[in-house]
Design a protein around this motif. Structure first.
Motif, mmCIF file in Angstrom:
data_model
loop_
_atom_site.group_PDB
_atom_site.id
_atom_site.type_symbol
_atom_site.label_atom_id
_atom_site.label_comp_id
_atom_site.label_asym_id
_atom_site.label_seq_id
_atom_site.Cartn_x
_atom_site.Cartn_y
_atom_site.Cartn_z
ATOM 1 N N PRO A 18 0.965 -1.394 -0.267
ATOM 2 C CA PRO A 18 -0.333 -0.287 -0.107
ATOM 3 C C PRO A 18 0.890 1.074 -0.067
ATOM 4 O O PRO A 18 1.987 0.981 0.357
ATOM 5 C CB PRO A 18 -1.082 -0.012 0.794
ATOM 6 N N ARG A 73 1.785 4.514 1.706
ATOM 7 C CA ARG A 73 1.286 4.936 3.181
ATOM 8 C C ARG A 73 2.244 6.065 3.387
ATOM 9 O O ARG A 73 3.388 6.298 3.155
ATOM 10 C CB ARG A 73 1.540 3.383 4.789
ATOM 11 N N ARG A 81 -2.805 4.680 5.486
ATOM 12 C CA ARG A 81 -2.848 4.836 3.783
ATOM 13 C C ARG A 81 -2.916 5.531 2.946
ATOM 14 O O ARG A 81 -4.114 6.460 3.705
ATOM 15 C CB ARG A 81 -3.206 3.282 4.116
#
Length: 307
Positions: free
Chosen positions: A229, A231, A240
Motif C-alpha cells: 500500500p 503509506r 494509507r
C-alpha cells in the motif's frame, strides 16, 4: 482444441473463461489453497473457484512433481496455456504438448519482463502498456511473442489496469490460438536492447515522501495494492493513502506541510502539491480526505515519509 490451463490469481480468470468458450479445457492447474487476505483462513485461488464453477477438473500443485507430470501427460492436450500460474515450468512440461506452452504476459514485451509489470509501468510513467502472447522458454519472459494488444496507463490504478489487461489477454489468447495451431502465427524475437525488468514491488517503494515530486507520489498511490500500500505519516499518525491526484491549487503548501484549500486537502511535495482524495488512518475505516482533516480540528500540521 484440447487445452490444459495453468493460472492462479484473478488476472488469470478471464483467460480461463475465454478458453472454455472456444475450446475443450481438459485440466486446470493452479496453486494450492493459501492465506490470501488479512484473515488466517486458507482460501482457494480465484482460478480454482472459477474452474469449479465451470465444472472443470482441477489439479492443485505449487511445483511439477512426478504426480503432476503424470496428470499433465494423461490430459493429452494439444497446448498448455498459462496466465500468472506462479511456478517455474521444467523442460519436460514445456515440450509435453505438441503446440508447447503459450503464456499471457501483462506487458508489451520486451518491456517489463518479470513479476510486477503492471505496477512498474505505472511507476515509470509509461504512456501505454498491454499484453503479449508468448512462448515460454527457460528464461523469465524471454520467449518469442506472436501477438500484442495495448492500452493507456495514465490515471489508472493497478487494480483497474490489471482487470483491463486480464480481459484483453484472454480475448487475444483465443484469437491467436488457431494461428498457433495451424502454423501461421508469426513469432517475433524480443529485442534484448529494449529489455526492462519488472522486479517484485517492495513495500518501501510505495511509501509517499514529501521530498519527491507530486507526480511521483501520485504514481505510487496508483500503483499501490493491499500487498504493497501507499503509506505515509499524516499529522503524526500512520495512514494509507487510497486515492490522490496532482493538484494545481494555489498557493502551494511548503514541502512536508498539509493545508486545506476550500474542500481540498493538499500535501506539500518537492515541486508542488498532492491532493488527498481518500485515506485510511491505521486502526480506522477508509474515509474521504475532507472527513479525515475535519477530525483534526484545524491542526493539520505536517506529513512525512513512514520510516
Amino acid at each position: 482444441m484440447r487445452v490444459v490451463f495453468m493460472g492462479t490469481p484473478a488476472f488469470s480468470v478471464p483467460s480461463l473463461r475465454a478458453l472454455t468458450r472456444e475450446h475443450e479445457v481438459v485440466l486446470v492447474v493452479t496453486r494450492p489453497d493459501a492465506v490470501r487476505s488479512r484473515g488466517k483462513r486458507l482460501e482457494p485461488s480465484p482460478v480454482k473457484v472459477a474452474a469449479e464453477e465451470l465444472g472443470l477438473p482441477v489439479l492443485e500443485t505449487s511445483r511439477m512433481t512426478p504426480e503432476a507430470l503424470d496428470a499433465l501427460r494423461a490430459a493429452d492436450a494439444d497446448v498448455f496455456c498459462v496466465a500468472a500460474y506462479g511456478c517455474i515450468l521444467p523442460e519436460a512440461v514445456l515440450t509435453m504438448a505438441p503446440l508447447g506452452c503459450v503464456n499471457v504476459h501483462a506487458s508489451l514485451l520486451p518491456r517489463w519482463r518479470g513479476a510486477a509489470p503492471i505496477q512498474r509501468s505505472i511507476l515509470a510513467g509509461d504512456a501505454e502498456t498491454g499484453v503479449s502472447i508468448m512462448r515460454i522458454g527457460q528464461g523469465v519472459d524471454t520467449g518469442d511473442y506472436c501477438a500484442q494488444a495495448a492500452t493507456t496507463v495514465a490515471g489508472k490504478t493497478a487494480d483497474e489496469l490489471t482487470a483491463e489487461l486480464a480481459e484483453m489477454g484472454g480475448e487475444l489468447l483465443v484469437e491467436v490460438l488457431p494461428a498457433i495451431a495451424d502454423g501461421t502465427a508469426v513469432w517475433a524475437v524480443q529485442d534484448e536492447s529494449k529489455v526492462t525488468h519488472a522486479a517484485k514491488i517492495a513495500k518501501e517503494e510505495l511509501r509517499l515522501d514529501p521530498a519527491v515530486s507530486a507526480l511521483e507520489n501520485a504514481r505510487r498511490v496508483l500503483a499501490s495494492s493491499d500487498a504493497a500500500p501507499a503509506r505515509c505519516v499524516l499529522a503524526g499518525k500512520p495512514a494509507r493513502v487510497l486515492a490522490a491526484v496532482v493538484s494545481d491549487a494555489s498557493p502551494v503548501p511548503a514541502e512536508g506541510q498539509i493545508t486545506c484549500a476550500g474542500k481540498r486537502v493538499l500535501l506539500g511535495c518537492a515541486d508542488g502539491a498532492l491532493e488527498l482524495v481518500s485515506v485510511k488512518p491505521d486502526g480506522k475505516r477508509a474515509m474521504p480526505a475532507t472527513a479525515w482533516v475535519a477530525g483534526l480540528q484545524g491542526k493539520a500540521g505536517s506529513w512525512e515519509r513512514l520510516s
